[in-house]
Design a protein around this motif. Structure first.
Motif, mmCIF file in Angstrom:
data_model
loop_
_atom_site.group_PDB
_atom_site.id
_atom_site.type_symbol
_atom_site.label_atom_id
_atom_site.label_comp_id
_atom_site.label_asym_id
_atom_site.label_seq_id
_atom_site.Cartn_x
_atom_site.Cartn_y
_atom_site.Cartn_z
ATOM 1 N N ASP A 49 0.834 -1.197 0.000
ATOM 2 C CA ASP A 49 0.000 0.000 0.000
ATOM 3 C C ASP A 49 0.874 1.255 0.000
ATOM 4 O O ASP A 49 1.793 1.372 0.814
ATOM 5 C CB ASP A 49 -0.904 0.004 1.234
ATOM 6 N N SER B 271 0.376 4.157 1.064
ATOM 7 C CA SER B 271 0.231 5.023 2.231
ATOM 8 C C SER B 271 0.901 4.462 3.481
ATOM 9 O O SER B 271 0.875 5.104 4.531
ATOM 10 C CB SER B 271 -1.258 5.258 2.524
ATOM 11 N N SER C 180 -2.243 9.871 -3.321
ATOM 12 C CA SER C 180 -1.958 9.098 -2.112
ATOM 13 C C SER C 180 -1.190 9.951 -1.111
ATOM 14 O O SER C 180 -0.376 10.799 -1.499
ATOM 15 C CB SER C 180 -1.141 7.853 -2.475
ATOM 16 N N GLN C 181 -1.461 9.741 0.158
ATOM 17 C CA GLN C 181 -0.683 10.384 1.205
ATOM 18 C C GLN C 181 -0.507 9.405 2.360
ATOM 19 O O GLN C 181 -1.305 8.478 2.538
ATOM 20 C CB GLN C 181 -1.344 11.668 1.690
ATOM 21 N N TYR C 182 0.543 9.599 3.128
ATOM 22 C CA TYR C 182 0.844 8.674 4.211
ATOM 23 C C TYR C 182 -0.294 8.602 5.221
ATOM 24 O O TYR C 182 -0.928 9.605 5.556
ATOM 25 C CB TYR C 182 2.142 9.079 4.917
ATOM 26 N N VAL D 282 -3.258 7.456 5.205
ATOM 27 C CA VAL D 282 -4.647 7.687 4.805
ATOM 28 C C VAL D 282 -5.043 6.658 3.752
ATOM 29 O O VAL D 282 -4.430 6.590 2.684
ATOM 30 C CB VAL D 282 -4.846 9.109 4.239
ATOM 31 N N GLU D 283 -6.077 5.855 4.047
ATOM 32 C CA GLU D 283 -6.550 4.886 3.063
ATOM 33 C C GLU D 283 -7.154 5.627 1.874
ATOM 34 O O GLU D 283 -7.812 6.659 2.040
ATOM 35 C CB GLU D 283 -7.617 3.970 3.661
ATOM 36 N N SER D 284 -6.926 5.095 0.683
ATOM 37 C CA SER D 284 -7.498 5.720 -0.505
ATOM 38 C C SER D 284 -7.925 4.666 -1.507
ATOM 39 O O SER D 284 -7.317 3.595 -1.598
ATOM 40 C CB SER D 284 -6.488 6.672 -1.159
ATOM 41 N N GLY E 30 -5.079 4.107 -3.978
ATOM 42 C CA GLY E 30 -4.035 3.225 -3.472
ATOM 43 C C GLY E 30 -4.459 1.779 -3.477
ATOM 44 O O GLY E 30 -3.697 0.887 -3.852
ATOM 45 N N ALA F 159 -8.462 0.040 2.154
ATOM 46 C CA ALA F 159 -8.108 0.707 0.900
ATOM 47 C C ALA F 159 -8.409 -0.195 -0.296
ATOM 48 O O ALA F 159 -8.912 0.272 -1.331
ATOM 49 C CB ALA F 159 -6.631 1.092 0.910
ATOM 50 N N THR G 6 0.180 -2.239 7.629
ATOM 51 C CA THR G 6 0.799 -1.110 6.945
ATOM 52 C C THR G 6 1.406 -0.085 7.899
ATOM 53 O O THR G 6 2.085 0.837 7.457
ATOM 54 C CB THR G 6 -0.239 -0.398 6.052
ATOM 55 N N PHE H 82 0.494 2.588 9.757
ATOM 56 C CA PHE H 82 0.297 3.996 9.441
ATOM 57 C C PHE H 82 0.923 4.925 10.488
ATOM 58 O O PHE H 82 1.268 6.068 10.177
ATOM 59 C CB PHE H 82 -1.203 4.293 9.332
#
Length: 339
Positions: free
Chosen positions: A14, A16, A88-90, A92-94, A97, A129, A303, A305
């Protein structure tokens, strides 16, 4: 002449999470790649970001397809475009992604079905995600099984060094666990983990089966699953030539396995094995997707986060997952070549 070395597909996980950093750290250990051809597949920007976070730099040869990996020694990079950096950003589920992850895994499985890949190792994924990105299954294992056309029994294995576990039920409410305690599922789980251990290099795997009820049912006074279902399943496995023993009370069998009496434990529900093995060594665990036509492995953690992008990720479980993929992929390739 065909190379006898297996081709291992490696993904960044992933975007993120800590996956790209972990793979950058793994590639910094060239000794991991001497006996295999490795194809790292992913977005170029994500690979560069993983190197930046890990504080390393790699100049991997680039290839245009998986088949080209056999022309190189060590690891190569297969660049693909699956998402933009701004999507995408660290931490944060998207959906973007998750869709990227599904896309890359599908490409790896397609390459395996074409005979260009012998095993897959993927960095940690995020189930939310993936579902946001289009996953219609309860987890990645069921996604793999459908994509690869698997109709027979399959399940996750969790490993910790020389100890493996499987389970006859997984992500279900605990109140339904007893419904899955059947002779057929116990036999399938026991035989599958035995065959998988053989593929992973164990000469004579020793399999234990856990009881379902407290204290092993206490002779039927605390549940009869052990007497009516589990014992007959164990006897049937033994009659078929599998070295399976049990049932053993779940609160003591892991002590026996820890002390070297068994190589694997078949558990009756998800947390029966997960709690024990994570307490024994959460930071080194590996998940193996069992029952598929190709070996697929990943570190057992998620993951992360909370530390994504901070350069703190421990590569140990990823290294372990990659090594298991290499062993299983190597043995599988030898079997194919010898046919």
């Amino acid at each position: 002449m065909r190379s006898e070395k297996p081709v291992i597909a490696l993904t960044l996980g992933d975007p993120s999470g800590i996956g790209p950093e972990l793979i950058a750290r793994l590639v910094s250990e060239p000794e991991c790649f001497t006996e295999v051809h490795t194809v790292l597949i992913g977005d170029r920007w994500m690979w560069q970001e993983g190197q930046r976070v890990a504080g390393v730099q790699h100049a991997l040869p680039e290839v245009s397809c998986f088949a080209e990996a056999r022309l190189h020694q060590g690891a190569v990079f297969l660049p693909v475009d699956t998402l933009q950096p701004t999507a995408s950003q660290y931490a944060v589920e998207s959906a973007a992604g998750g869709a990227s992850v599904l896309n890359l895994l599908a490409q790896c499985m397609d390459a395996a079905q074409a005979g260009d890949v012998d095993a897959i190792c993927f960095a940690p994924l995020n189930k939310l995600a993936m579902k946001m990105g289009g996953l219609k299954h309860e987890d990645e294992l069921h996604f793999f099984a459908e994509h690869l056309g698997v109709n027979s029994y399959f399940c996750e294995f969790n490993t910790l060094g020389h100890l493996w576990t499987s389970r006859i039920s997984s992500h279900i409410p605990l109140k339904h666990a007893a419904e899955y305690v059947t002779q057929e599922r116990i036999m399938q789980a026991s035989q599958l983990i035995y065959d998988s251990l053989k593929l992973a290099g164990f000469d004579q795997p020793r399999i234990a089966v856990a009881a379902f009820n407290p204290h092993g049912g206490e002779g039927g006074t605390c549940g009869r699953e052990e007497i009516d279902i589990i014992q007959p399943a164990v006897a049937a496995c033994q009659a078929a030539g599998y070295p399976v023993q049990g049932p053993f009370p779940a609160d003591t069998i892991f002590l026996k396995a820890r002390d070297g009496e068994f190589d694997a434990i078949v558990t009756m529900y998800h947390d029966q094995g997960q709690i024990a093995i994570k307490l024994m060594g959460f930071k080194q665990g590996v998940t193996v997707q069992g029952g598929l036509p190709i070996p697929i492995t990943t570190p057992a953690h998620g993951t992360a986060f909370d530390i994504a992008g901070q350069g703190k990720a421990d590569v140990g479980p990823t290294r372990n997952a990659f090594r298991i993929a290499c062993r299983m992929g190597s043995n599988l390739r030898r079997q194919r070549i010898s046919r």
